[in-house]
Design an enzyme around this catalytic site. Structure first.
Site, PDB file in Angstrom:
ATOM      1  N   PRO A 127      43.583  50.571  54.394  1.00 46.67           N
ATOM      2  CG  PRO A 127      42.421  49.281  55.933  1.00 46.67           C
ATOM      3  CD  PRO A 127      42.473  50.651  55.351  1.00 46.67           C
ATOM      4  CB  ILE A 128      46.187  47.239  50.221  1.00 40.65           C
ATOM      5  CG1 ILE A 128      47.389  48.182  50.343  1.00 40.65           C
ATOM      6  CG2 ILE A 128      46.115  46.694  48.804  1.00 40.65           C
ATOM      7  CD1 ILE A 128      47.384  49.317  49.344  1.00 40.65           C
ATOM      8  CB  CYS A 129      42.007  44.188  51.667  1.00 37.64           C
ATOM      9  SG  CYS A 129      41.734  44.766  53.354  1.00 37.64           S
ATOM     10  CB  THR A 130      39.398  48.858  52.532  1.00 38.58           C
ATOM     11  OG1 THR A 130      39.337  48.059  53.707  1.00 38.58           O
ATOM     12  CG2 THR A 130      38.171  49.735  52.462  1.00 38.58           C
ATOM     13  CG  ASN A 176      39.290  43.494  47.001  1.00 39.90           C
ATOM     14  OD1 ASN A 176      39.540  43.378  45.819  1.00 39.90           O
ATOM     15  ND2 ASN A 176      40.090  43.017  47.956  1.00 39.90           N
TER      16      ASN A 176
END
Length: 434
Positions: free
Chosen positions: A215-218, A221
């Site tokens: 996941p891009i968010c993982t 961030n």
């Protein structure tokens, strides 16, 4: 295989290879018809002369699988062999790529493999090419009777498959059989592809395991694994720093840059385990190779090459799977052509979409399709670009379209053209609103 040398004289193996009787066992197959002989079989001196003096065969890849293929072809009677590979030899290759020695580290795989085979098998001519297969025009591939692929790259397989299919579509006299071999740990496959006749490589793309996606968010961030740091470096940081420069996963300098960036990010989040080898493995989706699997698959590929070149037996129709995890298991079957295959299929691809779908949802549905295996598609219509992830100026101009309804962007009739780094051809999609 080891060779004993005594009193400084030539080994028994070297003497054997230099003797004309080295093909005595193969001659028994080529001299006379057998119970399973192909109806095209002529046999005798004419067949042997074609194999040993007229046929020209190309091997793509000189790695673990390619080394085995080269030696098998040379010892089977193919005397005009060409090999192409863009890689150089690494110390980690030596445990399974037996044509290389420690002194060869850093040198071209194609050049070293060719020199070794010609030295050990007198009379065989192996012509090496150091570079990418994409650097050669169709006329280069048109000179060969058979192409054998021992690649570890899905994109390279898709490219050579599309090239040979295009050649056969343009001129049926230019049909070049493609024998594709692949290994994945203790598993492997060998297949015979007759472009435009049998199913092509793209027809079976849905059989491949999709690459692991984070996941891009993982990764942006809250990274928790060394793989997250590597993905951050390759997916987010590389485009930010290098803009339009494409990441080349086969370039050691590019891997080195990713490794340093990932290591710094891992240190920032107190994550251990980022190594150069892991960095390369993540961005190239590398799976460890097993020498015995390479040997088995290479033997199958070379058997098919001999059968196609001499018609001494019916060749594979058209797919052989090997699984050696718990035992020795093989299974053969005919993989059928896919009518909507973007490379060899005659039917256009249709996508069922809802009237309330946004362009972003449509793109997500394309990425999720197992039969496409794409990751960063660029979409256009006859009126212009719908959405392009690069270059940056076009990306910024088309990014607002992601939130718009597909129906508003297309209307009822428009089709969509899709380009993707993984696709060897452009893809035309007809939208069907449901």
């Amino acid at each position: 295989m080891t060779t004993a040398v005594s009193n400084g004289g030539p080994s028994k193996l070297t003497s054997y290879l230099a003797d004309e009787t080295r093909f005595a066992h193969i001659d028994k197959v080529l001299d006379r018809r057998g119970p399973w002989t192909d109806e095209r079989f002529i046999g005798g001196q004419e067949t042997k002369d074609f194999l040993r003096t007229q046929s020209k065969i190309l091997v793509i890849g000189a790695g673990g699988l390619g080394c085995e293929i080269l030696q098998n072809l040379a010892l089977s009677g193919f005397n005009d062999i060409h090999v192409i590979d863009m890689d150089t030899i690494d110390i980690s290759n030596l445990n399974r790529q037996f044509l290389f020695r420690e002194a060869d580290v850093g040198k071209s795989k194609a050049l070293c493999a060719a020199e070794f085979v010609m030295k050990r098998v007198p009379g065989v001519k192996v012509t090496p090419y150091h570079g990418k297969i994409q650097d050669h025009p169709q006329s280069f591939y048109a000179q060969f009777n058979i192409v054998v692929a021992g690649l570890d790259s899905i994109s390279a397989r898709r490219w050579i498959n599309a090239t040979l299919v295009q050649m056969a579509q343009d001129d049926e006299e230019n049909l070049k059989p493609l024998i594709d071999g692949g290994t994945e740990g203790f598993k492997g496959q060998a297949r015979v592809i007759l472009p435009t006749v049998t199913s092509c490589y793209e027809c079976s793309i849905d059989m491949l395991t999709p690459p692991t996606a984070f996941p891009i968010c993982t990764i942006a961030n809250t990274p928790r694994l060394p793989e997250h740091c590597i993905e951050w470096a390759s997916v987010l940081e590389w485009p930010k720093v290098f803009k339009d420069k494409k990441l080349d996963t086969d370039d050691p300098d590019h891997i080195e840059w990713l490794y340093r960036q990932a290591s710094a990010r891992a240190a920032q989040f107190k994550i251990e385990g980022v190594t150069w080898a892991l960095t390369q493995g993540v961005v190239k989706n590398i799976i460890p190779a097993i020498a015995s699997t390479n040997a088995i698959i290479a033997a199958s590929c070379c058997n098919e090459a001999l059968k196609i070149a001499t018609a001494c037996a019916p060749f594979l129709n058209n797919y052989m799977m090997y699984v050696g995890n718990d035992s020795v298991y093989t299974y053969t079957f005919e993989h059928e052509k896919r009518p909507e295959c973007p490379v060899c299929g005659g039917e256009s691809l249709t996508a069922d979409v809802g009237r309330d779908w946004t362009l972003e949802k449509f793109i997500d549905s394309l990425i999720a399709r197992q039969d496409l295996q794409i990751t960063r598609p660029s979409l256009s219509t006859s009126r212009g670009a719908l959405y392009w992830p690069s270059p940056p100026d076009v990306h910024e101009a088309t990014k607002p379209n992601l939130e718009k309804l597909l129906l508003d962007l297309l209307g009822e009739e428009d089709g969509i053209t899709v380009l993707d780094p993984a696709l060897p051809v452009s893809l035309s999609i007809t939208v069907n609103y449901v």
